[in-house]
Design an enzyme around this catalytic site. Sequence first.
Site, PDB file in Angstrom:
ATOM      1  N   THR A  45      -2.367   1.337   5.420  1.00 35.32           N
ATOM      2  CA  THR A  45      -1.164   1.142   6.226  1.00 35.32           C
ATOM      3  C   THR A  45      -0.107   0.436   5.364  1.00 35.32           C
ATOM      4  OG1 THR A  45      -2.075  -0.906   7.143  1.00 35.32           O
ATOM      5  CG2 THR A  45      -2.425   1.117   8.414  1.00 35.32           C
ATOM      6  N   THR A  47       2.219  -2.311   5.152  1.00 37.22           N
ATOM      7  CA  THR A  47       2.222  -3.700   4.677  1.00 37.22           C
ATOM      8  C   THR A  47       0.894  -4.052   4.020  1.00 37.22           C
ATOM      9  OG1 THR A  47       3.801  -4.332   6.394  1.00 37.22           O
ATOM     10  CG2 THR A  47       2.543  -6.115   5.370  1.00 37.22           C
ATOM     11  N   CYS A  48      -0.189  -3.543   4.558  1.00 35.22           N
ATOM     12  CA  CYS A  48      -1.514  -3.834   4.009  1.00 35.22           C
ATOM     13  C   CYS A  48      -1.638  -3.317   2.576  1.00 35.22           C
ATOM     14  CB  CYS A  48      -2.594  -3.218   4.889  1.00 35.22           C
ATOM     15  SG  CYS A  48      -2.490  -3.724   6.626  1.00 35.22           S
ATOM     16  N   SER A  49      -1.105  -2.119   2.325  1.00 34.08           N
ATOM     17  CA  SER A  49      -1.225  -1.483   1.014  1.00 34.08           C
ATOM     18  C   SER A  49      -0.155  -1.935   0.033  1.00 34.08           C
ATOM     19  CB  SER A  49      -1.152   0.038   1.144  1.00 34.08           C
ATOM     20  OG  SER A  49      -2.316   0.522   1.777  1.00 34.08           O
ATOM     21  N   LEU A  53      -3.145  -6.591   0.457  1.00 33.86           N
ATOM     22  CA  LEU A  53      -4.232  -6.419  -0.513  1.00 33.86           C
ATOM     23  C   LEU A  53      -3.742  -6.626  -1.950  1.00 33.86           C
ATOM     24  CD1 LEU A  53      -7.144  -5.797  -1.305  1.00 33.86           C
ATOM     25  CD2 LEU A  53      -6.616  -3.357  -1.014  1.00 33.86           C
TER      26      LEU A  53
END
Length: 160
Positions: A45, A47-49, A53
């Site tokens: 997703t 923001t996560c990517s 992370l």
Amino acid sequence: MSIQVGDRVPEVPLKRLREGLETIDTYTLFDGRKAVLFAVPGAFTPTCSARHLPGYVEHFNDFRSKGIEVFCMAVNDPFVMQAWAKSQSVPDGLQMLSDGNGEFTRALGLEMDASSSGMGTRSRRFALYVEDGIVRACYIEEPGQFEVSSAEYVLEHLPG
């Protein structure tokens, strides 16, 4: 009610891929060590990517130099977590954990309803600092935010 400082991490099995599919109990995962567990709403997703992370990948050695293990978790299956790790050049030692059924997320009281995005029940964005199975700091984001669970923020605010 969500997990609080001083609480013991709930005992729930998680999945990970190493030599094959493994089940690891959270007591086994956290007992006898210092660790930061950060959770994201979903692998791959935006923001996560793009931010969450990658920050932990960038600062992985900073945590390790403090004797702290780093664990990433999402309500995704272990195969998705492995593919995401490869796409993000996650270093060996940064464990990618699958809470595929959301059991650990619910036990922490940190689930959210992402049904409006077609994602069902997911984890809120958060980070926990855990020593020997006991939560020493909670960094829980408000919905739609990404501030207090970032690697940089957690590193700066680790309990002394």
